[in-house]
Scaffold this motif. Sequence first.
Motif, PDB file in Angstrom:
ATOM      1  N   SER A  22       0.849  -1.188   0.000  1.00  0.00           N
ATOM      2  CA  SER A  22       0.000   0.000   0.000  1.00  0.00           C
ATOM      3  C   SER A  22       0.884   1.237   0.000  1.00  0.00           C
ATOM      4  O   SER A  22       1.745   1.392   0.873  1.00  0.00           O
ATOM      5  CB  SER A  22      -0.906   0.018   1.236  1.00  0.00           C
ATOM      6  OG  SER A  22      -1.508   1.291   1.412  1.00  0.00           O
ATOM      7  N   TYR A  23       0.700   2.108  -0.990  1.00  0.00           N
ATOM      8  CA  TYR A  23       1.423   3.379  -1.000  1.00  0.00           C
ATOM      9  C   TYR A  23       0.955   4.279   0.146  1.00  0.00           C
ATOM     10  O   TYR A  23       1.736   5.015   0.737  1.00  0.00           O
ATOM     11  CB  TYR A  23       1.211   4.099  -2.325  1.00  0.00           C
ATOM     12  CG  TYR A  23       1.938   3.495  -3.510  1.00  0.00           C
ATOM     13  CD1 TYR A  23       2.840   2.441  -3.344  1.00  0.00           C
ATOM     14  CD2 TYR A  23       1.728   3.983  -4.796  1.00  0.00           C
ATOM     15  CE1 TYR A  23       3.493   1.882  -4.425  1.00  0.00           C
ATOM     16  CE2 TYR A  23       2.386   3.438  -5.889  1.00  0.00           C
ATOM     17  CZ  TYR A  23       3.273   2.386  -5.690  1.00  0.00           C
ATOM     18  OH  TYR A  23       3.928   1.847  -6.772  1.00  0.00           O
ATOM     19  N   THR A  24      -0.330   4.225   0.436  1.00  0.00           N
ATOM     20  CA  THR A  24      -0.889   5.092   1.475  1.00  0.00           C
ATOM     21  C   THR A  24      -0.299   4.754   2.841  1.00  0.00           C
ATOM     22  O   THR A  24       0.141   5.641   3.583  1.00  0.00           O
ATOM     23  CB  THR A  24      -2.423   4.965   1.501  1.00  0.00           C
ATOM     24  OG1 THR A  24      -2.954   5.325   0.231  1.00  0.00           O
ATOM     25  CG2 THR A  24      -3.018   5.853   2.583  1.00  0.00           C
ATOM     26  N   ARG A  25      -0.283   3.466   3.195  1.00  0.00           N
ATOM     27  CA  ARG A  25       0.251   3.075   4.502  1.00  0.00           C
ATOM     28  C   ARG A  25       1.757   3.292   4.567  1.00  0.00           C
ATOM     29  O   ARG A  25       2.305   3.632   5.616  1.00  0.00           O
ATOM     30  CB  ARG A  25      -0.108   1.624   4.785  1.00  0.00           C
ATOM     31  CG  ARG A  25      -1.605   1.411   4.977  1.00  0.00           C
ATOM     32  CD  ARG A  25      -1.954  -0.045   5.135  1.00  0.00           C
ATOM     33  NE  ARG A  25      -1.345  -0.630   6.320  1.00  0.00           N
ATOM     34  CZ  ARG A  25      -1.403  -1.921   6.638  1.00  0.00           C
ATOM     35  NH1 ARG A  25      -2.027  -2.766   5.817  1.00  0.00           N
ATOM     36  NH2 ARG A  25      -0.846  -2.373   7.733  1.00  0.00           N
ATOM     37  N   ALA A  27       3.300   5.715   3.052  1.00  0.00           N
ATOM     38  CA  ALA A  27       3.446   7.157   3.227  1.00  0.00           C
ATOM     39  C   ALA A  27       3.226   7.559   4.680  1.00  0.00           C
ATOM     40  O   ALA A  27       3.943   8.406   5.226  1.00  0.00           O
ATOM     41  CB  ALA A  27       2.455   7.890   2.312  1.00  0.00           C
ATOM     42  N   GLU A  28       2.229   6.947   5.325  1.00  0.00           N
ATOM     43  CA  GLU A  28       1.983   7.247   6.734  1.00  0.00           C
ATOM     44  C   GLU A  28       3.178   6.847   7.590  1.00  0.00           C
ATOM     45  O   GLU A  28       3.566   7.582   8.506  1.00  0.00           O
ATOM     46  CB  GLU A  28       0.729   6.498   7.197  1.00  0.00           C
ATOM     47  CG  GLU A  28      -0.565   6.992   6.552  1.00  0.00           C
ATOM     48  CD  GLU A  28      -1.750   6.114   6.899  1.00  0.00           C
ATOM     49  OE1 GLU A  28      -1.537   5.049   7.548  1.00  0.00           O
ATOM     50  OE2 GLU A  28      -2.888   6.466   6.530  1.00  0.00           O
ATOM     51  N   THR A  33       3.923  12.074   1.595  1.00  0.00           N
ATOM     52  CA  THR A  33       2.626  12.011   0.929  1.00  0.00           C
ATOM     53  C   THR A  33       2.566  10.751   0.080  1.00  0.00           C
ATOM     54  O   THR A  33       3.595  10.177  -0.299  1.00  0.00           O
ATOM     55  CB  THR A  33       2.420  13.241   0.024  1.00  0.00           C
ATOM     56  OG1 THR A  33       3.400  13.224  -1.020  1.00  0.00           O
ATOM     57  CG2 THR A  33       2.549  14.527   0.830  1.00  0.00           C
ATOM     58  N   GLN A  34       1.333  10.338  -0.217  1.00  0.00           N
ATOM     59  CA  GLN A  34       1.159   9.150  -1.051  1.00  0.00           C
ATOM     60  C   GLN A  34       1.763   9.364  -2.432  1.00  0.00           C
ATOM     61  O   GLN A  34       2.375   8.453  -3.007  1.00  0.00           O
ATOM     62  CB  GLN A  34      -0.334   8.828  -1.153  1.00  0.00           C
ATOM     63  CG  GLN A  34      -0.627   7.487  -1.796  1.00  0.00           C
ATOM     64  CD  GLN A  34      -0.851   7.601  -3.302  1.00  0.00           C
ATOM     65  OE1 GLN A  34      -0.870   8.693  -3.855  1.00  0.00           O
ATOM     66  NE2 GLN A  34      -1.003   6.454  -3.956  1.00  0.00           N
ATOM     67  N   SER A  35       1.646  10.556  -2.958  1.00  0.00           N
ATOM     68  CA  SER A  35       2.203  10.828  -4.281  1.00  0.00           C
ATOM     69  C   SER A  35       3.725  10.795  -4.267  1.00  0.00           C
ATOM     70  O   SER A  35       4.349  10.375  -5.252  1.00  0.00           O
ATOM     71  CB  SER A  35       1.707  12.185  -4.794  1.00  0.00           C
ATOM     72  OG  SER A  35       2.117  13.230  -3.916  1.00  0.00           O
ATOM     73  N   SER A  38       4.713   7.201  -4.399  1.00  0.00           N
ATOM     74  CA  SER A  38       4.456   6.701  -5.748  1.00  0.00           C
ATOM     75  C   SER A  38       5.553   7.146  -6.704  1.00  0.00           C
ATOM     76  O   SER A  38       6.025   6.371  -7.540  1.00  0.00           O
ATOM     77  CB  SER A  38       3.094   7.193  -6.235  1.00  0.00           C
ATOM     78  OG  SER A  38       2.859   6.749  -7.566  1.00  0.00           O
ATOM     79  N   GLY A  59      -5.532  -1.055  -5.301  1.00  0.00           N
ATOM     80  CA  GLY A  59      -4.250  -0.485  -4.893  1.00  0.00           C
ATOM     81  C   GLY A  59      -3.112  -1.063  -5.700  1.00  0.00           C
ATOM     82  O   GLY A  59      -3.140  -1.039  -6.936  1.00  0.00           O
TER      83      GLY A  59
END
Length: 321
Positions: A22-25, A27-28, A33-35, A38, A59
Motif C-alpha cells: 500500500s502506498y498510502t500506509r 506514506a503514513e 505524501t502518497q504521491s 508513488s 491499490g
Amino acid sequence: MRRKIPSTQALACFEAAARHESYTRAAEELALTQSAVSRQVGALEAFMGMALFRRTRHGVQLTAAGADYARQIRRQLDAMERDTLDAMARQGTGGALQLAAVPTFATRWLIPRLPGFARLHADVTIHIETRTRPFLFADTPFDAALWAGTPQQAAHWAGTRSTVLMHEDVVPVCSPQLIAPRRQVGAQAVAKLPLLQQSTRPDGWAPWFEAQGVAAPRARSGPRYELFSMLAAAAANGLGVALMPAMLIETELARGELIVACPRPLRGERSYFLVSPAVQDERPALALWRDWLLGQAQAWLQAHPAAPDAAGGTRNAKYVS
C-alpha cells in the motif's frame, strides 16, 4: 567506478510499500505524501527497467520479481540501519563484530565469558547469530565464525583462515541420583545404564566403549536428542548418562546437577575453530577479539588437561592455524 545503486530514499519507499502493499500506509509510516511514495517507486522501476508492482482496482500488488527484490532489500536496509546505529553509539571508536556461532558452544562456553571482554574493550560490541555449517562470508554480514567440525572440513572452507580453539573431549555424565550412593562407576557399569544419544551422532557412544575395551551391545540404543543442551537437561533430570564435552556443562558440574560418571574422557574427531575471511588487512576489532578468545581458550585448556585418544595416549591441544 560509479556504482549502479538507486537512492536510499527510493529503496526505503519501495520496502515500506512492499511490506504493506500500500502506498498510502507506506506514506503514513515514512511521514511522506502518497504521491511522493508513488514517485519514488516509479523512479526505482524506471532505474531498474522492470515492474515491481501491479496496479489493481484496490491499490498495488507486488510482482514476483518485486517480492523477491523486496526480501533482499529488506535485509540490506536492516544491515545498514544496524551498522549506522553501531557507529553512532561508538562515536567513531571501537566498532561492532558480527559473529556466527554454533548454538550450544556460544550459549554455554562463550557468553558467560563475554563480560570479561566487555570490561577490556567496552568500545567493541559483539553480535552473535546461529550458524552450524560453513558459508560464504561474502554473502553474509559476518566478520568471523565460531564453528565445530573436523580439521579436514575446516581446510575445505573456501577463502578462510581457521584457528583451533580447543578439541572436543567427551566424558560420560549423569545425575548424581542415577548412580547413588556411588559417585563414579566403571565403563562396564556405564554400559548397563540408560544411554542418552545425540540424534546427529548416532554412533557417539561406540568409540568410547571401544576405547575402554568394553562390549556394549546397547551402545546405539536409548532416547535421542538433537542438541547438547537437550542432552545435558535430560541427563540432569535422571533420564540416563550422556556423553558430553566438559566445556559445555561447566555450570551443571559446578552446581552438582551433573557428575562425571566415569572419569575416562575421549578425544573426539571434532574441534572448535575460530574462522574468518582470509584477508591481509584484518579489522582492529577482530584482531582484539581473536587475541582475547585465544587467551580464554588457552586458560580453559590449562585448567583441563588433554583427554586421552582411543589409543590411550594424548593428542596435542595447542593452537594451530
